[in-house]
Design a protein around this motif. Structure first.
Motif, PDB file in Angstrom:
ATOM      1  N   MET A   1      47.084  55.012  43.866  1.00  0.00           N
ATOM      2  CA  MET A   1      46.444  53.960  44.640  1.00  0.00           C
ATOM      3  C   MET A   1      45.508  53.159  43.721  1.00  0.00           C
ATOM      4  N   GLY A   2      45.447  51.862  43.938  1.00  0.00           N
ATOM      5  CA  GLY A   2      44.580  51.005  43.145  1.00  0.00           C
ATOM      6  C   GLY A   2      43.133  51.137  43.562  1.00  0.00           C
ATOM      7  N   LYS A   3      42.257  50.502  42.792  1.00  0.00           N
ATOM      8  CA  LYS A   3      40.838  50.507  43.160  1.00  0.00           C
ATOM      9  C   LYS A   3      40.165  49.230  42.693  1.00  0.00           C
ATOM     10  N   PHE A   4      39.179  48.820  43.469  1.00  0.00           N
ATOM     11  CA  PHE A   4      38.321  47.701  43.092  1.00  0.00           C
ATOM     12  C   PHE A   4      37.122  48.293  42.357  1.00  0.00           C
ATOM     13  N   VAL A   5      36.923  47.879  41.112  1.00  0.00           N
ATOM     14  CA  VAL A   5      35.781  48.350  40.337  1.00  0.00           C
ATOM     15  C   VAL A   5      34.752  47.228  40.318  1.00  0.00           C
ATOM     16  N   VAL A   6      33.589  47.497  40.901  1.00  0.00           N
ATOM     17  CA  VAL A   6      32.511  46.512  41.017  1.00  0.00           C
ATOM     18  C   VAL A   6      31.535  46.738  39.867  1.00  0.00           C
ATOM     19  N   LYS A   7      31.233  45.669  39.145  1.00  0.00           N
ATOM     20  CA  LYS A   7      30.333  45.749  37.991  1.00  0.00           C
ATOM     21  C   LYS A   7      29.232  44.709  38.095  1.00  0.00           C
ATOM     22  N   THR A   8      28.045  45.089  37.638  1.00  0.00           N
ATOM     23  CA  THR A   8      26.939  44.147  37.555  1.00  0.00           C
ATOM     24  C   THR A   8      26.979  43.496  36.174  1.00  0.00           C
ATOM     25  N   THR A   9      26.858  42.170  36.145  1.00  0.00           N
ATOM     26  CA  THR A   9      26.834  41.432  34.877  1.00  0.00           C
ATOM     27  C   THR A   9      25.442  40.834  34.700  1.00  0.00           C
ATOM     28  N   LYS A  10      25.247  40.123  33.601  1.00  0.00           N
ATOM     29  CA  LYS A  10      23.942  39.481  33.365  1.00  0.00           C
ATOM     30  C   LYS A  10      23.621  38.438  34.427  1.00  0.00           C
ATOM     31  N   THR A  11      24.667  37.837  35.006  1.00  0.00           N
ATOM     32  CA  THR A  11      24.448  36.730  35.943  1.00  0.00           C
ATOM     33  C   THR A  11      24.776  37.066  37.399  1.00  0.00           C
ATOM     34  N   GLY A  12      25.223  38.292  37.683  1.00  0.00           N
ATOM     35  CA  GLY A  12      25.567  38.643  39.061  1.00  0.00           C
ATOM     36  C   GLY A  12      26.449  39.867  39.145  1.00  0.00           C
ATOM     37  N   VAL A  13      27.398  39.835  40.096  1.00  0.00           N
ATOM     38  CA  VAL A  13      28.279  40.974  40.353  1.00  0.00           C
ATOM     39  C   VAL A  13      29.717  40.476  40.413  1.00  0.00           C
ATOM     40  N   LYS A  14      30.666  41.236  39.834  1.00  0.00           N
ATOM     41  CA  LYS A  14      32.082  40.861  39.880  1.00  0.00           C
ATOM     42  C   LYS A  14      32.923  42.094  40.136  1.00  0.00           C
ATOM     43  N   PHE A  15      34.214  41.883  40.446  1.00  0.00           N
ATOM     44  CA  PHE A  15      35.121  43.022  40.607  1.00  0.00           C
ATOM     45  C   PHE A  15      36.384  42.822  39.787  1.00  0.00           C
ATOM     46  N   ASP A  16      36.983  43.956  39.433  1.00  0.00           N
ATOM     47  CA  ASP A  16      38.319  43.995  38.849  1.00  0.00           C
ATOM     48  C   ASP A  16      39.160  44.865  39.775  1.00  0.00           C
ATOM     49  N   LEU A  17      40.373  44.424  40.073  1.00  0.00           N
ATOM     50  CA  LEU A  17      41.309  45.255  40.820  1.00  0.00           C
ATOM     51  C   LEU A  17      42.168  45.963  39.788  1.00  0.00           C
ATOM     52  N   LYS A  18      42.136  47.285  39.810  1.00  0.00           N
ATOM     53  CA  LYS A  18      42.929  48.083  38.874  1.00  0.00           C
ATOM     54  C   LYS A  18      44.088  48.722  39.613  1.00  0.00           C
ATOM     55  N   ALA A  19      45.265  48.687  38.976  1.00  0.00           N
ATOM     56  CA  ALA A  19      46.448  49.325  39.546  1.00  0.00           C
ATOM     57  C   ALA A  19      46.322  50.842  39.370  1.00  0.00           C
ATOM     58  N   THR A  20      47.263  51.578  39.913  1.00  0.00           N
ATOM     59  CA  THR A  20      47.264  53.034  39.829  1.00  0.00           C
ATOM     60  C   THR A  20      47.196  53.518  38.385  1.00  0.00           C
ATOM     61  N   ASN A  21      47.819  52.749  37.457  1.00  0.00           N
ATOM     62  CA  ASN A  21      47.835  53.144  36.045  1.00  0.00           C
ATOM     63  C   ASN A  21      46.540  52.785  35.312  1.00  0.00           C
ATOM     64  N   GLY A  22      45.570  52.227  36.034  1.00  0.00           N
ATOM     65  CA  GLY A  22      44.288  51.893  35.429  1.00  0.00           C
ATOM     66  C   GLY A  22      44.203  50.512  34.819  1.00  0.00           C
ATOM     67  N   GLN A  23      45.326  49.788  34.823  1.00  0.00           N
ATOM     68  CA  GLN A  23      45.334  48.440  34.247  1.00  0.00           C
ATOM     69  C   GLN A  23      44.730  47.424  35.215  1.00  0.00           C
ATOM     70  N   VAL A  24      43.921  46.500  34.679  1.00  0.00           N
ATOM     71  CA  VAL A  24      43.340  45.438  35.502  1.00  0.00           C
ATOM     72  C   VAL A  24      44.433  44.434  35.837  1.00  0.00           C
ATOM     73  N   VAL A  25      44.641  44.187  37.137  1.00  0.00           N
ATOM     74  CA  VAL A  25      45.662  43.235  37.561  1.00  0.00           C
ATOM     75  C   VAL A  25      45.072  41.940  38.112  1.00  0.00           C
ATOM     76  N   ALA A  26      43.792  41.969  38.485  1.00  0.00           N
ATOM     77  CA  ALA A  26      43.127  40.753  38.969  1.00  0.00           C
ATOM     78  C   ALA A  26      41.621  40.929  38.846  1.00  0.00           C
ATOM     79  N   SER A  27      40.936  39.809  38.670  1.00  0.00           N
ATOM     80  CA  SER A  27      39.475  39.813  38.543  1.00  0.00           C
ATOM     81  C   SER A  27      38.898  38.725  39.431  1.00  0.00           C
ATOM     82  N   SER A  28      37.598  38.846  39.689  1.00  0.00           N
ATOM     83  CA  SER A  28      36.924  37.857  40.529  1.00  0.00           C
ATOM     84  C   SER A  28      36.009  36.989  39.696  1.00  0.00           C
ATOM     85  N   GLU A  29      35.467  35.994  40.355  1.00  0.00           N
ATOM     86  CA  GLU A  29      34.373  35.219  39.791  1.00  0.00           C
ATOM     87  C   GLU A  29      33.132  36.101  39.817  1.00  0.00           C
ATOM     88  N   VAL A  30      32.043  35.614  39.266  1.00  0.00           N
ATOM     89  CA  VAL A  30      30.774  36.336  39.345  1.00  0.00           C
ATOM     90  C   VAL A  30      30.059  35.888  40.621  1.00  0.00           C
TER      91      VAL A  30
END
Length: 122
Positions: free
Chosen positions: A1-30
């Motif tokens: 199952m995939g997961k959304f990984v939420v990270k805090t950046t210098k300017t805000g918060v963003k997410f990466d959607l990772k597939a089951t294999n751990g590869q990032v398949v999509a990212s968000s804006e900040v």
């Protein structure tokens, strides 16, 4: 199952959607806050499975209604996709792919992984 990984950046918060294999398949804006980032994730979960695919790399392509994935070529000549919500806002962006087929696989991965992906804060 995939997961959304939420990270805090210098300017805000963003997410990466990772597939089951751990590869990032999509990212968000900040986003400006964790709450707005989570709203963005909810929008991806809702829109990705029902979004049409609009391939803008072919001449005379059919314009689809939102929500939709737009496949396009970037300045470097790579294939990319962006997921637009019902209101037309871009809610997720894919990486650059060398081939159209791999870009389409990226779209399929988002459609498959987003709906049930857990949210993990890092």
């Amino acid at each position: 199952m995939g997961k959304f990984v939420v990270k805090t950046t210098k300017t805000g918060v963003k997410f990466d959607l990772k597939a089951t294999n751990g590869q990032v398949v999509a990212s968000s804006e900040v986003y400006s806050s964790l709450a707005t980032c989570k709203k963005g994730i909810a929008s991806v979960k809702k829109n990705a499975p029902v979004a049409a695919v609009e391939n803008q790399t072919v001449e005379g392509y059919a314009t689809e209604k939102n929500p939709k994935f737009e496949i396009y070529k970037d300045k470097a000549g790579e294939f990319r996709f962006r997921l637009k919500a019902t209101n037309g806002q871009v809610i997720a962006i894919g990486e650059g792919y060398k081939t159209l087929a791999n870009c389409q696989k990226g779209v399929e991965s988002v459609q498959k992984n987003a709906p049930d992906a857990e949210i993990v804060e890092e």
